[in-house]
Design a protein around this motif. Sequence first.
Motif, PDB file in Angstrom:
ATOM      1  N   MET A   1       0.848  -1.178   0.000  1.00  0.00           N
ATOM      2  CA  MET A   1       0.000   0.000   0.000  1.00  0.00           C
ATOM      3  C   MET A   1       0.891   1.237   0.000  1.00  0.00           C
ATOM      4  SD  MET A   1      -3.057  -1.097   2.589  1.00  0.00           S
ATOM      5  CE  MET A   1      -4.146   0.033   1.720  1.00  0.00           C
ATOM      6  N   GLU A   2       0.389   2.317  -0.603  1.00  0.00           N
ATOM      7  CA  GLU A   2       1.217   3.520  -0.721  1.00  0.00           C
ATOM      8  C   GLU A   2       0.327   4.746  -0.945  1.00  0.00           C
ATOM      9  OE1 GLU A   2       4.403   5.332  -3.960  1.00  0.00           O
ATOM     10  OE2 GLU A   2       4.494   3.189  -3.460  1.00  0.00           O
ATOM     11  N   TRP A   3       0.720   5.862  -0.339  1.00  0.00           N
ATOM     12  CA  TRP A   3       0.093   7.142  -0.624  1.00  0.00           C
ATOM     13  C   TRP A   3       1.123   8.251  -0.420  1.00  0.00           C
ATOM     14  CZ3 TRP A   3       0.689  10.186   3.538  1.00  0.00           C
ATOM     15  CH2 TRP A   3       0.604   9.640   4.808  1.00  0.00           C
ATOM     16  N   THR A   4       0.837   9.406  -1.005  1.00  0.00           N
ATOM     17  CA  THR A   4       1.697  10.580  -0.867  1.00  0.00           C
ATOM     18  C   THR A   4       0.835  11.763  -0.471  1.00  0.00           C
ATOM     19  OG1 THR A   4       3.286   9.787  -2.507  1.00  0.00           O
ATOM     20  CG2 THR A   4       3.266  12.157  -2.072  1.00  0.00           C
ATOM     21  N   GLY A   5       1.311  12.574   0.467  1.00  0.00           N
ATOM     22  CA  GLY A   5       0.538  13.729   0.904  1.00  0.00           C
ATOM     23  C   GLY A   5       1.399  14.770   1.590  1.00  0.00           C
ATOM     24  N   GLU A   6       0.841  15.962   1.730  1.00  0.00           N
ATOM     25  CA  GLU A   6       1.504  17.057   2.422  1.00  0.00           C
ATOM     26  C   GLU A   6       1.171  16.972   3.909  1.00  0.00           C
ATOM     27  OE1 GLU A   6       1.120  21.877   2.261  1.00  0.00           O
ATOM     28  OE2 GLU A   6       1.398  20.815   0.353  1.00  0.00           O
ATOM     29  N   ALA A   7       2.164  17.268   4.764  1.00  0.00           N
ATOM     30  CA  ALA A   7       1.954  17.048   6.189  1.00  0.00           C
ATOM     31  C   ALA A   7       2.730  18.052   7.031  1.00  0.00           C
ATOM     32  CB  ALA A   7       2.384  15.626   6.564  1.00  0.00           C
ATOM     33  N   LEU A   8       2.222  18.284   8.230  1.00  0.00           N
ATOM     34  CA  LEU A   8       2.931  19.041   9.258  1.00  0.00           C
ATOM     35  C   LEU A   8       3.620  18.050  10.175  1.00  0.00           C
ATOM     36  CD1 LEU A   8       3.524  21.709  10.842  1.00  0.00           C
ATOM     37  CD2 LEU A   8       1.402  21.243  12.120  1.00  0.00           C
ATOM     38  N   LEU A   9       4.933  18.136  10.262  1.00  0.00           N
ATOM     39  CA  LEU A   9       5.694  17.239  11.137  1.00  0.00           C
ATOM     40  C   LEU A   9       5.502  17.688  12.583  1.00  0.00           C
ATOM     41  CD1 LEU A   9       7.713  14.850  11.143  1.00  0.00           C
ATOM     42  CD2 LEU A   9       9.557  16.544  11.097  1.00  0.00           C
ATOM     43  N   ILE A  10       5.037  16.785  13.456  1.00  0.00           N
ATOM     44  CA  ILE A  10       4.764  17.161  14.836  1.00  0.00           C
ATOM     45  C   ILE A  10       5.641  16.440  15.848  1.00  0.00           C
ATOM     46  CG2 ILE A  10       2.393  17.831  14.298  1.00  0.00           C
ATOM     47  CD1 ILE A  10       1.448  15.229  15.610  1.00  0.00           C
ATOM     48  N   GLY A  11       6.427  15.473  15.428  1.00  0.00           N
ATOM     49  CA  GLY A  11       7.297  14.797  16.378  1.00  0.00           C
ATOM     50  C   GLY A  11       8.226  13.802  15.714  1.00  0.00           C
ATOM     51  N   VAL A  12       9.389  13.607  16.328  1.00  0.00           N
ATOM     52  CA  VAL A  12      10.377  12.647  15.840  1.00  0.00           C
ATOM     53  C   VAL A  12      11.019  11.989  17.060  1.00  0.00           C
ATOM     54  CG1 VAL A  12      12.527  12.320  14.562  1.00  0.00           C
ATOM     55  CG2 VAL A  12      10.868  14.011  13.774  1.00  0.00           C
ATOM     56  N   ARG A  13      11.127  10.666  17.053  1.00  0.00           N
ATOM     57  CA  ARG A  13      11.826   9.976  18.133  1.00  0.00           C
ATOM     58  C   ARG A  13      12.765   8.931  17.558  1.00  0.00           C
ATOM     59  NH1 ARG A  13       6.617   7.666  18.133  1.00  0.00           N
ATOM     60  NH2 ARG A  13       6.559   5.369  18.200  1.00  0.00           N
ATOM     61  N   ARG A  14      13.841   8.676  18.268  1.00  0.00           N
ATOM     62  CA  ARG A  14      14.855   7.726  17.796  1.00  0.00           C
ATOM     63  C   ARG A  14      14.304   6.311  17.731  1.00  0.00           C
ATOM     64  NH1 ARG A  14      20.526   9.271  20.872  1.00  0.00           N
ATOM     65  NH2 ARG A  14      20.730  11.398  20.066  1.00  0.00           N
ATOM     66  N   HIS A  15      14.844   5.570  16.771  1.00  0.00           N
ATOM     67  CA  HIS A  15      14.491   4.156  16.636  1.00  0.00           C
ATOM     68  C   HIS A  15      15.740   3.417  16.157  1.00  0.00           C
ATOM     69  CE1 HIS A  15      11.810   0.707  16.094  1.00  0.00           C
ATOM     70  NE2 HIS A  15      12.470   0.447  14.978  1.00  0.00           N
ATOM     71  N   LEU A  48      13.835  17.051   9.306  1.00  0.00           N
ATOM     72  CA  LEU A  48      13.053  16.382  10.340  1.00  0.00           C
ATOM     73  C   LEU A  48      12.996  17.202  11.619  1.00  0.00           C
ATOM     74  CD1 LEU A  48      14.153  12.687   9.752  1.00  0.00           C
ATOM     75  CD2 LEU A  48      12.134  13.888   8.889  1.00  0.00           C
ATOM     76  N   GLN A  49      12.521  18.435  11.482  1.00  0.00           N
ATOM     77  CA  GLN A  49      12.317  19.317  12.628  1.00  0.00           C
ATOM     78  C   GLN A  49      10.824  19.560  12.801  1.00  0.00           C
ATOM     79  OE1 GLN A  49      14.753  20.461  14.684  1.00  0.00           O
ATOM     80  NE2 GLN A  49      16.217  19.268  13.478  1.00  0.00           N
ATOM     81  N   PRO A  50      10.267  19.263  13.982  1.00  0.00           N
ATOM     82  CA  PRO A  50       8.838  19.532  14.191  1.00  0.00           C
ATOM     83  C   PRO A  50       8.499  20.981  13.862  1.00  0.00           C
ATOM     84  CG  PRO A  50       9.699  18.209  15.980  1.00  0.00           C
ATOM     85  CD  PRO A  50      10.888  18.619  15.153  1.00  0.00           C
ATOM     86  N   GLY A  51       7.367  21.148  13.199  1.00  0.00           N
ATOM     87  CA  GLY A  51       6.953  22.470  12.738  1.00  0.00           C
ATOM     88  C   GLY A  51       7.168  22.668  11.254  1.00  0.00           C
ATOM     89  N   ASN A  52       7.994  21.828  10.630  1.00  0.00           N
ATOM     90  CA  ASN A  52       8.196  21.907   9.184  1.00  0.00           C
ATOM     91  C   ASN A  52       7.032  21.254   8.439  1.00  0.00           C
ATOM     92  OD1 ASN A  52      10.664  23.173   9.456  1.00  0.00           O
ATOM     93  ND2 ASN A  52      11.882  21.329   9.106  1.00  0.00           N
ATOM     94  N   THR A  53       6.769  21.754   7.252  1.00  0.00           N
ATOM     95  CA  THR A  53       5.821  21.082   6.350  1.00  0.00           C
ATOM     96  C   THR A  53       6.622  20.234   5.375  1.00  0.00           C
ATOM     97  OG1 THR A  53       4.090  22.760   6.511  1.00  0.00           O
ATOM     98  CG2 THR A  53       4.109  21.410   4.531  1.00  0.00           C
ATOM     99  N   ILE A  54       6.216  18.984   5.221  1.00  0.00           N
ATOM    100  CA  ILE A  54       6.960  18.034   4.397  1.00  0.00           C
ATOM    101  C   ILE A  54       6.000  17.311   3.447  1.00  0.00           C
ATOM    102  CG2 ILE A  54       8.870  17.624   6.003  1.00  0.00           C
ATOM    103  CD1 ILE A  54       7.333  15.272   7.135  1.00  0.00           C
ATOM    104  N   GLN A  55       6.578  16.788   2.395  1.00  0.00           N
ATOM    105  CA  GLN A  55       5.861  15.873   1.500  1.00  0.00           C
ATOM    106  C   GLN A  55       6.219  14.464   1.936  1.00  0.00           C
ATOM    107  OE1 GLN A  55       3.899  17.094  -0.883  1.00  0.00           O
ATOM    108  NE2 GLN A  55       3.446  15.427  -2.282  1.00  0.00           N
TER     109      GLN A  55
END
Length: 234
Positions: A1-15, A48-55
């Motif tokens: 499955m796959e989709w593409t969209g515009e988004a507001l990045l709200i969080g990033v955590r290590r994995h 990958l900074q929260p607050g950025n808009t990304i595709q």
Amino acid sequence: MEWTGEALLIGVRRHGETSVIAEAMVAGRGRYSGLIRGGRSPRLAATLQPGNTIQLTWRARLEDHLGTFTVELLHARAAGLIADRKRLYLAQTVCEHLHLLPERDPHDRLLGMALDLIDHDPDAVAFARFELALLDELGFGLDLESCAATGVTENLTHVSPKSGRAVSRAAAEPYKDRLLPLPSFLHARGNASPDDLRNAFRLTGHFLDMHVWHARQIDPPPTREPLIELLTRS
């Protein structure tokens, strides 16, 4: 499955050693999480900074899997936010609030309000209305249209801390010490004084704590109180 969209990045955590799990609000899709392989690389640090808009492009074998993200930066806000403490606290608090929404459930009205807040000079009235809208979209909206006791729609001055319903001036008089003040700008047009703003945030904070923070045993955003102090200075 796959989709593409515009988004507001709200969080990033290590994995793991090199990857991250990113969380974003996606137009038409809601709050989504995904694994970004190599997300801790210097190449992706600015993106990958929260607050950025990304595709975003999300891929997974099944719909209910975490899936992976590939990202492209569309609108970098992080540098501008860091340079302005009030805007930074506002963006951080807004992103923390968006974490509260159910995953993969569209909330485009709230996403639009969040972007307006982040992209303009900090606006205390707009932020108070955002918190009211957040309560509404979480299913805990306040009824500020008519008096809970009499049904009148004018001179609404207080809110019941239990039911979240408005109370008129006359009906509130015997119980004022047990009710929450209702600033008029929340249900009618008008200016907002610093005291009005503080009462508005006391109101939204009470119901967020009752229905969300305390109920889920989580802490309020640490930037909310410093932000309110900055927004309500005379």
